[in-house]
Write a protein that holds these residues in place. Structure first.
Motif, PDB file in Angstrom:
ATOM      1  N   LEU A   1      36.514  17.741  22.373  1.00 18.00           N
ATOM      2  CA  LEU A   1      35.962  17.135  23.587  1.00 18.00           C
ATOM      3  C   LEU A   1      36.344  17.925  24.828  1.00 18.00           C
ATOM      4  O   LEU A   1      35.516  18.118  25.729  1.00 18.00           O
ATOM      5  CB  LEU A   1      36.435  15.678  23.712  1.00 18.00           C
ATOM      6  CG  LEU A   1      35.820  14.696  22.714  1.00 18.00           C
ATOM      7  CD1 LEU A   1      36.486  13.337  22.840  1.00 18.00           C
ATOM      8  CD2 LEU A   1      34.328  14.583  22.911  1.00 18.00           C
ATOM      9  N   ASP A   2      37.576  18.399  24.896  1.00 18.82           N
ATOM     10  CA  ASP A   2      37.999  19.212  26.037  1.00 18.82           C
ATOM     11  C   ASP A   2      37.197  20.507  26.106  1.00 18.82           C
ATOM     12  O   ASP A   2      36.811  20.957  27.186  1.00 18.82           O
ATOM     13  CB  ASP A   2      39.493  19.545  25.945  1.00 18.82           C
ATOM     14  CG  ASP A   2      40.369  18.349  26.254  1.00 18.82           C
ATOM     15  OD1 ASP A   2      39.846  17.353  26.801  1.00 18.82           O
ATOM     16  OD2 ASP A   2      41.577  18.407  25.921  1.00 18.82           O
ATOM     17  N   TRP A   3      36.938  21.110  24.973  1.00 23.14           N
ATOM     18  CA  TRP A   3      36.194  22.359  24.923  1.00 23.14           C
ATOM     19  C   TRP A   3      34.746  22.140  25.377  1.00 23.14           C
ATOM     20  O   TRP A   3      34.201  22.903  26.167  1.00 23.14           O
ATOM     21  CB  TRP A   3      36.233  22.907  23.510  1.00 23.14           C
ATOM     22  CG  TRP A   3      35.608  24.259  23.332  1.00 23.14           C
ATOM     23  CD1 TRP A   3      35.387  25.201  24.293  1.00 23.14           C
ATOM     24  CD2 TRP A   3      35.132  24.818  22.120  1.00 23.14           C
ATOM     25  NE1 TRP A   3      34.817  26.311  23.751  1.00 23.14           N
ATOM     26  CE2 TRP A   3      34.651  26.106  22.395  1.00 23.14           C
ATOM     27  CE3 TRP A   3      35.084  24.361  20.815  1.00 23.14           C
ATOM     28  CZ2 TRP A   3      34.105  26.930  21.428  1.00 23.14           C
ATOM     29  CZ3 TRP A   3      34.552  25.197  19.852  1.00 23.14           C
ATOM     30  CH2 TRP A   3      34.069  26.456  20.162  1.00 23.14           C
ATOM     31  N   VAL A   4      34.118  21.058  24.882  1.00 26.85           N
ATOM     32  CA  VAL A   4      32.740  20.776  25.253  1.00 26.85           C
ATOM     33  C   VAL A   4      32.625  20.426  26.728  1.00 26.85           C
ATOM     34  O   VAL A   4      31.682  20.845  27.415  1.00 26.85           O
ATOM     35  CB  VAL A   4      32.190  19.620  24.371  1.00 26.85           C
ATOM     36  CG1 VAL A   4      30.868  19.107  24.903  1.00 26.85           C
ATOM     37  CG2 VAL A   4      32.034  20.080  22.928  1.00 26.85           C
ATOM     38  N   GLN A   5      33.590  19.713  27.271  1.00 23.27           N
ATOM     39  CA  GLN A   5      33.530  19.252  28.653  1.00 23.27           C
ATOM     40  C   GLN A   5      34.056  20.272  29.641  1.00 23.27           C
ATOM     41  O   GLN A   5      34.008  20.023  30.844  1.00 23.27           O
ATOM     42  CB  GLN A   5      34.312  17.946  28.793  1.00 23.27           C
ATOM     43  CG  GLN A   5      33.708  16.804  28.028  1.00 23.27           C
ATOM     44  CD  GLN A   5      34.571  15.554  28.067  1.00 23.27           C
ATOM     45  OE1 GLN A   5      35.694  15.573  28.559  1.00 23.27           O
ATOM     46  NE2 GLN A   5      34.052  14.459  27.533  1.00 23.27           N
ATOM     47  N   SER A   6      34.546  21.425  29.158  1.00 29.19           N
ATOM     48  CA  SER A   6      35.146  22.397  30.086  1.00 29.19           C
ATOM     49  C   SER A   6      34.097  23.097  30.946  1.00 29.19           C
ATOM     50  O   SER A   6      34.443  23.608  32.008  1.00 29.19           O
ATOM     51  CB  SER A   6      35.947  23.430  29.302  1.00 29.19           C
ATOM     52  OG  SER A   6      35.075  24.255  28.527  1.00 29.19           O
ATOM     53  N   GLY A   7      32.871  23.138  30.493  1.00 29.97           N
ATOM     54  CA  GLY A   7      31.831  23.774  31.287  1.00 29.97           C
ATOM     55  C   GLY A   7      32.011  25.287  31.372  1.00 29.97           C
ATOM     56  O   GLY A   7      31.632  25.888  32.370  1.00 29.97           O
ATOM     57  N   GLY A   8      32.607  25.914  30.387  1.00 31.48           N
ATOM     58  CA  GLY A   8      32.791  27.349  30.372  1.00 31.48           C
ATOM     59  C   GLY A   8      34.080  27.823  31.029  1.00 31.48           C
ATOM     60  O   GLY A   8      34.377  28.999  31.020  1.00 31.48           O
ATOM     61  N   GLU A   9      34.828  26.933  31.640  1.00 31.08           N
ATOM     62  CA  GLU A   9      36.092  27.322  32.258  1.00 31.08           C
ATOM     63  C   GLU A   9      37.194  27.351  31.199  1.00 31.08           C
ATOM     64  O   GLU A   9      37.186  26.577  30.264  1.00 31.08           O
ATOM     65  CB  GLU A   9      36.488  26.300  33.340  1.00 31.08           C
ATOM     66  CG  GLU A   9      35.545  26.268  34.513  1.00 31.08           C
ATOM     67  CD  GLU A   9      35.978  25.250  35.551  1.00 31.08           C
ATOM     68  OE1 GLU A   9      37.155  24.843  35.518  1.00 31.08           O
ATOM     69  OE2 GLU A   9      35.142  24.854  36.346  1.00 31.08           O
ATOM     70  N   LYS A  10      38.139  28.250  31.382  1.00 29.02           N
ATOM     71  CA  LYS A  10      39.260  28.309  30.451  1.00 29.02           C
ATOM     72  C   LYS A  10      40.317  27.361  30.933  1.00 29.02           C
ATOM     73  O   LYS A  10      41.147  26.862  30.440  1.00 29.02           O
ATOM     74  CB  LYS A  10      39.806  29.722  30.359  1.00 29.02           C
ATOM     75  CG  LYS A  10      38.795  30.642  29.730  1.00 29.02           C
ATOM     76  CD  LYS A  10      39.410  31.993  29.497  1.00 29.02           C
ATOM     77  CE  LYS A  10      38.386  32.870  28.806  1.00 29.02           C
ATOM     78  NZ  LYS A  10      38.913  34.021  28.189  1.00 29.02           N
TER      79      LYS A  10
END
Length: 64
Positions: free
Chosen positions: A55-64
């Motif tokens: 979920l964190d990866w999907v919601q990051s919006g491309g930011e690391k």
């Protein structure tokens, strides 16, 4: 499980009664139950972390 034979007063009939259930007293049974609970708890923690990381990866919006 041990069975106890009780001699009935009338007619000499035999009644098989099992040992009472409840808390196990055998160390092997207790340890196997504890190990199963530890693995279950660890599995739930791993599943939660995988879902949370996804979920964190999907919601990051491309930011690391």
């Amino acid at each position: 499980m041990d069975t106890f034979n009780l001699l009935a007063a009338a007619g000499g009939a035999t009644l098989n009664v099992g040992s009472p259930g409840g808390i196990p007293t055998d160390l092997g049974v207790i340890l196997s139950w504890a190990i199963r609970m530890i693995f279950l708890f660890a599995g739930l923690i791993v599943a939660y972390n995988i879902i949370q990381g996804g979920l964190d990866w999907v919601q990051s919006g491309g930011e690391k």
